[in-house]
Design a protein around this motif. Structure first.
Motif, PDB file in Angstrom:
ATOM      1  N   ARG A   1      -0.345  29.522  47.074  1.00  0.00           N
ATOM      2  CA  ARG A   1       1.101  29.313  47.139  1.00  0.00           C
ATOM      3  C   ARG A   1       1.481  28.111  46.282  1.00  0.00           C
ATOM      4  NH1 ARG A   1       2.920  25.787  51.734  1.00  0.00           N
ATOM      5  NH2 ARG A   1       1.095  24.600  52.399  1.00  0.00           N
TER       6      ARG A   1
ATOM      7  N   LYS B   1       0.041  28.861  42.801  1.00  0.00           N
ATOM      8  CA  LYS B   1       0.458  30.256  42.624  1.00  0.00           C
ATOM      9  C   LYS B   1       1.192  30.418  41.300  1.00  0.00           C
ATOM     10  CE  LYS B   1       3.099  33.981  44.798  1.00  0.00           C
ATOM     11  NZ  LYS B   1       3.809  34.408  46.027  1.00  0.00           N
TER      12      LYS B   1
ATOM     13  N   LEU C   1      -0.043  32.905  38.219  1.00  0.00           N
ATOM     14  CA  LEU C   1       0.824  33.958  37.685  1.00  0.00           C
ATOM     15  C   LEU C   1       1.043  33.783  36.184  1.00  0.00           C
ATOM     16  CD1 LEU C   1       3.526  34.168  40.524  1.00  0.00           C
ATOM     17  CD2 LEU C   1       1.672  35.778  40.091  1.00  0.00           C
TER      18      LEU C   1
ATOM     19  N   VAL D   1      -8.214  33.850  41.980  1.00  0.00           N
ATOM     20  CA  VAL D   1      -7.244  33.184  42.836  1.00  0.00           C
ATOM     21  C   VAL D   1      -8.004  32.590  44.012  1.00  0.00           C
ATOM     22  CG1 VAL D   1      -5.161  33.465  44.218  1.00  0.00           C
ATOM     23  CG2 VAL D   1      -5.470  34.841  42.150  1.00  0.00           C
TER      24      VAL D   1
ATOM     25  N   THR E   1      -1.118  36.368  46.267  1.00  0.00           N
ATOM     26  CA  THR E   1      -0.997  36.004  44.854  1.00  0.00           C
ATOM     27  C   THR E   1      -1.727  37.021  43.992  1.00  0.00           C
ATOM     28  OG1 THR E   1      -0.857  33.641  45.397  1.00  0.00           O
ATOM     29  CG2 THR E   1      -1.447  34.214  43.130  1.00  0.00           C
TER      30      THR E   1
ATOM     31  N   GLU F   1       0.251  40.204  43.616  1.00  0.00           N
ATOM     32  CA  GLU F   1       1.367  40.066  42.665  1.00  0.00           C
ATOM     33  C   GLU F   1       0.880  40.211  41.226  1.00  0.00           C
ATOM     34  OE1 GLU F   1       4.386  37.078  42.924  1.00  0.00           O
ATOM     35  OE2 GLU F   1       4.066  36.824  45.084  1.00  0.00           O
TER      36      GLU F   1
END
Length: 245
Positions: free
Chosen positions: A15, A19, A23, A34, A45, A48
């Motif tokens: 987070r 995060k 990304l 991750v 994450t 995504e």
């Protein structure tokens, strides 16, 4: 796609700032490990990234434990390939005035922020030296210069700066760069939880007139992780909208 097919490990990527970094690196083409102590956050994450067409794996890691760090690099190698990029982002704070700080508060912060960064950096360095290539980016903090109520945190981040500069000198001849970033006041889940009055005071100290966003830091990391930054090493770079002097 500056990082196409590179393998990147981002710690504390479940987070917040981590995060955002994960990304961004995925968007640039990297295959991302991750890593987070909270596997649920790491998995979110990871999902995504995958939904956006990227490659990623989620690995539960307590970077304060050497065996966890070694297992993380092993999984990265087996599932994605040898690590090209390491972003040491994971960190904690246990604030308190120096005269009231407990040994536990001190030990916890040093174990994660400094020793954990050392474990990850050392493990990555062994791989990168052999391959004659690598990018290591450490998240330090403006607090490395000292901050009231953060003796443990400041000491850990000052240690990260010293580790960065030493590793950079040792690894430069192996085509491995090592740099540190000092984020300023960045808008994350954690900082959004502060009282509005405190938020306003913090923003008032920023010449740019706003809190930073995770992508403000992530954009710099993507550059430092790329071949465009091959001649930049041992630097400590502030990302704070002018707040950090």
């Amino acid at each position: 796609m500056r990082l196409k097919d590179k393998v990147a490990v981002v710690t504390g990527a479940g987070r917040g700032l981590g995060k955002g970094i994960a990304l961004k690196l995925a968007q640039e083409g990297a295959k991302v490990v991750v890593s987070d102590i909270d596997i649920n956050n790491a998995s979110e994450t990871c999902k995504e990234i995958q939904q956006s067409g990227g490659q990623a794996i989620a690995v539960q890691t307590n970077i304060a434990k050497r065996e966890d760090v070694e297992q993380m690099f092993k999984e990265a190698s087996e599932k994605l390939g040898e690590v090209d990029i390491l972003v040491n982002n994971a960190g904690i704070n246990r604030d308190g005035m120096l005269h009231k700080m407990s040994d536990e508060q001190w030990d916890q912060v040093i174990a994660v922020n400094l020793t954990g960064t050392y474990y990850c950096t050392q493990t990555a360095a062994k791989v990168m030296r052999e391959r004659q290539y690598g990018r290591i980016i450490n998240i330090a903090s403006a607090s490395w210069l000292g901050n009231i109520g953060q003796a443990n945190y400041a000491a850990s981040k000052a240690g990260v700066v010293g580790l960065t500069k030493t590793a950079a000198r040792e690894l430069a001849s192996k085509n491995v760069t090592v740099n540190a970033i000092c984020p300023g006041f960045i808008e994350t889940d954690m900082t959004r939880g502060v009282p509005e009055k405190v938020w306003d005071i913090m923003v008032s100290k920023i010449p740019a007139g706003r809190a930073g966003k995770p992508e403000d830091v992530a954009n710099l990391i993507a550059f430092l992780a790329s071949d465009e930054a091959a001649y930049i090493t041992s630097e400590v770079i502030n990302v704070g909208g002018g707040m950090i002097l």
